[in-house]
Design a protein around this motif. Structure first.
Motif, PDB file in Angstrom:
ATOM      1  N   LEU A  54       0.822  -1.212   0.000  1.00  0.00           N
ATOM      2  CA  LEU A  54       0.000   0.000   0.000  1.00  0.00           C
ATOM      3  C   LEU A  54       0.855   1.261   0.000  1.00  0.00           C
ATOM      4  O   LEU A  54       0.416   2.318  -0.463  1.00  0.00           O
ATOM      5  CB  LEU A  54      -0.922   0.018   1.223  1.00  0.00           C
ATOM      6  N   ILE A  55       2.046   1.145   0.535  1.00  0.00           N
ATOM      7  CA  ILE A  55       2.985   2.269   0.547  1.00  0.00           C
ATOM      8  C   ILE A  55       4.368   1.740   0.175  1.00  0.00           C
ATOM      9  O   ILE A  55       4.628   0.529   0.259  1.00  0.00           O
ATOM     10  CB  ILE A  55       3.037   2.977   1.918  1.00  0.00           C
ATOM     11  N   ARG A  56       5.222   2.646  -0.265  1.00  0.00           N
ATOM     12  CA  ARG A  56       6.583   2.280  -0.652  1.00  0.00           C
ATOM     13  C   ARG A  56       7.528   3.105   0.193  1.00  0.00           C
ATOM     14  O   ARG A  56       7.350   4.319   0.322  1.00  0.00           O
ATOM     15  CB  ARG A  56       6.791   2.583  -2.138  1.00  0.00           C
ATOM     16  N   GLY A  57       8.527   2.455   0.785  1.00  0.00           N
ATOM     17  CA  GLY A  57       9.476   3.181   1.615  1.00  0.00           C
ATOM     18  C   GLY A  57      10.817   3.296   0.942  1.00  0.00           C
ATOM     19  O   GLY A  57      11.316   2.311   0.403  1.00  0.00           O
ATOM     20  N   GLU A  58      11.373   4.498   0.963  1.00  0.00           N
ATOM     21  CA  GLU A  58      12.732   4.634   0.448  1.00  0.00           C
ATOM     22  C   GLU A  58      13.599   5.209   1.554  1.00  0.00           C
ATOM     23  O   GLU A  58      13.202   6.119   2.282  1.00  0.00           O
ATOM     24  CB  GLU A  58      12.788   5.536  -0.793  1.00  0.00           C
ATOM     25  N   THR A  59      14.802   4.628   1.675  1.00  0.00           N
ATOM     26  CA  THR A  59      15.729   5.075   2.699  1.00  0.00           C
ATOM     27  C   THR A  59      16.469   6.294   2.183  1.00  0.00           C
ATOM     28  O   THR A  59      17.110   6.231   1.142  1.00  0.00           O
ATOM     29  CB  THR A  59      16.723   3.944   3.021  1.00  0.00           C
ATOM     30  N   VAL A  60      16.327   7.388   2.896  1.00  0.00           N
ATOM     31  CA  VAL A  60      17.001   8.609   2.461  1.00  0.00           C
ATOM     32  C   VAL A  60      17.998   9.040   3.535  1.00  0.00           C
ATOM     33  O   VAL A  60      17.781   8.790   4.719  1.00  0.00           O
ATOM     34  CB  VAL A  60      15.998   9.754   2.181  1.00  0.00           C
ATOM     35  N   PRO A  61      19.109   9.649   3.133  1.00  0.00           N
ATOM     36  CA  PRO A  61      20.117  10.063   4.107  1.00  0.00           C
ATOM     37  C   PRO A  61      19.580  11.168   5.003  1.00  0.00           C
ATOM     38  O   PRO A  61      18.717  11.955   4.609  1.00  0.00           O
ATOM     39  CB  PRO A  61      21.266  10.583   3.235  1.00  0.00           C
ATOM     40  N   TRP A  62      20.085  11.185   6.189  1.00  0.00           N
ATOM     41  CA  TRP A  62      19.658  12.190   7.183  1.00  0.00           C
ATOM     42  C   TRP A  62      20.921  12.593   7.941  1.00  0.00           C
ATOM     43  O   TRP A  62      21.475  11.795   8.702  1.00  0.00           O
ATOM     44  CB  TRP A  62      18.600  11.562   8.083  1.00  0.00           C
ATOM     45  N   GLY A  63      21.394  13.798   7.688  1.00  0.00           N
ATOM     46  CA  GLY A  63      22.643  14.261   8.287  1.00  0.00           C
ATOM     47  C   GLY A  63      23.822  13.487   7.718  1.00  0.00           C
ATOM     48  O   GLY A  63      23.781  13.027   6.586  1.00  0.00           O
ATOM     49  N   LYS A  64      24.890  13.324   8.494  1.00  0.00           N
ATOM     50  CA  LYS A  64      26.128  12.711   8.006  1.00  0.00           C
ATOM     51  C   LYS A  64      26.030  11.193   7.947  1.00  0.00           C
ATOM     52  O   LYS A  64      26.314  10.554   6.937  1.00  0.00           O
ATOM     53  CB  LYS A  64      27.291  13.090   8.928  1.00  0.00           C
ATOM     54  N   ARG A  65      25.634  10.588   9.065  1.00  0.00           N
ATOM     55  CA  ARG A  65      25.616   9.126   9.127  1.00  0.00           C
ATOM     56  C   ARG A  65      24.192   8.569   9.122  1.00  0.00           C
ATOM     57  O   ARG A  65      23.979   7.462   8.700  1.00  0.00           O
ATOM     58  CB  ARG A  65      26.320   8.663  10.413  1.00  0.00           C
ATOM     59  N   GLY A  66      23.252   9.362   9.622  1.00  0.00           N
ATOM     60  CA  GLY A  66      21.896   8.846   9.818  1.00  0.00           C
ATOM     61  C   GLY A  66      21.132   8.601   8.521  1.00  0.00           C
ATOM     62  O   GLY A  66      21.485   9.115   7.456  1.00  0.00           O
ATOM     63  N   THR A  67      20.111   7.770   8.601  1.00  0.00           N
ATOM     64  CA  THR A  67      19.170   7.593   7.483  1.00  0.00           C
ATOM     65  C   THR A  67      17.770   7.597   8.058  1.00  0.00           C
ATOM     66  O   THR A  67      17.569   7.389   9.248  1.00  0.00           O
ATOM     67  CB  THR A  67      19.364   6.248   6.745  1.00  0.00           C
ATOM     68  N   LYS A  68      16.812   7.851   7.183  1.00  0.00           N
ATOM     69  CA  LYS A  68      15.416   7.723   7.591  1.00  0.00           C
ATOM     70  C   LYS A  68      14.644   7.139   6.424  1.00  0.00           C
ATOM     71  O   LYS A  68      15.135   7.095   5.300  1.00  0.00           O
ATOM     72  CB  LYS A  68      14.856   9.077   8.013  1.00  0.00           C
ATOM     73  N   LYS A  69      13.444   6.705   6.722  1.00  0.00           N
ATOM     74  CA  LYS A  69      12.662   6.034   5.688  1.00  0.00           C
ATOM     75  C   LYS A  69      11.472   6.904   5.343  1.00  0.00           C
ATOM     76  O   LYS A  69      10.660   7.227   6.211  1.00  0.00           O
ATOM     77  CB  LYS A  69      12.188   4.684   6.223  1.00  0.00           C
ATOM     78  N   ARG A  70      11.375   7.252   4.078  1.00  0.00           N
ATOM     79  CA  ARG A  70      10.255   8.075   3.651  1.00  0.00           C
ATOM     80  C   ARG A  70       9.268   7.209   2.872  1.00  0.00           C
ATOM     81  O   ARG A  70       9.626   6.539   1.908  1.00  0.00           O
ATOM     82  CB  ARG A  70      10.733   9.239   2.790  1.00  0.00           C
ATOM     83  N   TYR A  71       8.039   7.253   3.310  1.00  0.00           N
ATOM     84  CA  TYR A  71       7.000   6.438   2.687  1.00  0.00           C
ATOM     85  C   TYR A  71       6.158   7.255   1.716  1.00  0.00           C
ATOM     86  O   TYR A  71       5.786   8.385   2.000  1.00  0.00           O
ATOM     87  CB  TYR A  71       6.066   5.863   3.756  1.00  0.00           C
TER      88      TYR A  71
END
Lengths: 195, 195
Positions: free
Chosen positions: A52-69
């Motif tokens: 129903l949704i698609r998640g893509e991992t996007v960078p967040w700051g230097k080392r972090g990542t987050k998932k945008r749906y």
DNA sequence: CCCAACATGTAAGGGGTTACATGATTTT
DNA sequence: AAAATCATGTAACCCCTTACATGTTGGG
């Protein structure tokens, strides 16, 4: 399944991380459907599994990542199917009326306090919803702003009107509660009068 | 904990078996708090363990037995403590308003049908509650009859008044829902008019 | 004798609450 | 450097739903 549809509703506005969804819940859908983060994150994962949704991992700051749906086509279809289906009603389960029905067992003061608290509670909610309506009307609500971005004025008006109308329904219900509680207070005074 | 208090409320009227409670639920408290038998039987057992009710095994026909529960003093205290405590409110979770807020995604016909179904549903509930009020007023409701047995006319009036008032609250809420749904229908007609 | 009503459960699963847990990043 | 915000979980528990399951009794 309403949680799922509340999440889909959010994601029809724009792609979001779980945290965004959680935050936005508090200032928009959350006024009609509350959900804690501990419910949102797992549900988003299940919704992704279900396509129903698609998640893509996007960078967040230097080392972090987050998932945008983002909502998928299947997600939109599922959301619309829910909107187009006949409504389902839950069995009655009303703690306030349950209490009211047995107030002969309560202390008179507690009964009066109960109705006063009921009025105060709903008065508070009305304030929240009225603020929400104001923010929808002047487009200061960011989720709505994003939602109507690039839409025609006519479309924007239609989208806004349904949201305003939903909150008006909440307010109407709350006003009915307050009117009832005020009558309740009178009833207590009449019945529990010490002579 | 409202299920527990609904059961205690029933048992303040008279001792009952689980089956009696289940049956009575459908014609009295059930209109404000629904519970299926699969919830009632286990809860009664837990309540007995907690000392809120006492169960005695009584013969039933030649070989059968049944268990009749009576409320204990601790049960009455617990029930009154609940009635005297300030009310607790659940977080908002309103599937109807959630749907209404996103009707721009629905088919116009489905939106109209949604509001018509909402009206029909609440009209049906109002009928039920009005019957209930009539049965309370003329004392044809057996649970109430038992409850006011041996009580003074003044006491009977007080006990009945709270129950009637509770159902009036349900009706008031339902009328607010109907009024809202009718406005919703108008809104759909206005917004979804094909030119 | 059959059927409706009486009587009482179990068990799997869904949805929600509360508490616990951790770490990165941005802002002050 | 500390604090607030962003980010994402797990786990126990409670309440409720749905479905399955079984036996007795009383009335026609």
């Amino acid at each position: 399944m309403s949680l799922r549809n509340a999440l889909l509703a959010m994601l029809t506005s724009q792609p979001m991380t779980g945290y965004d969804v959680y935050k936005n819940f508090q200032t928009s859908v959350g006024y009609v459907w509350h959900a804690p983060d501990s419910q949102i994150y797992p549900e988003l994962r299940r919704m992704e599994q279900d396509g129903l949704i698609r998640g893509e991992t996007v960078p967040w700051g230097k080392r972090g990542t987050k998932k945008r749906y983002s909502i998928t086509e299947a997600g939109v279809e599922s959301f619309q199917a829910w909107l187009n289906a006949p409504p389902e009603y839950q069995r009655e389960r009303d703690p306030v009326r349950l209490r009211a029905a047995y107030l002969e067992w309560a202390k008179p003061d507690a009964s009066a306090e109960f109705f006063r608290a009921h009025t105060a509670y709903h008065a508070g909610r009305i304030e929240d919803w009225e603020e929400m309506i104001a923010a929808l009307r002047d487009q200061s609500n960011p989720t709505l702003a994003k939602r109507i971005e690039g839409k025609s004025a006519e479309e924007a008006r239609r989208i806004t009107a349904y949201k305003v109308f939903a909150y008006e329904g909440m307010i109407a219900r709350a006003r009915a509660e307050i009117a009832w509680a005020e009558k309740g207070l009178e009833l207590v005074e009449e019945l529990e009068r010490r002579v």
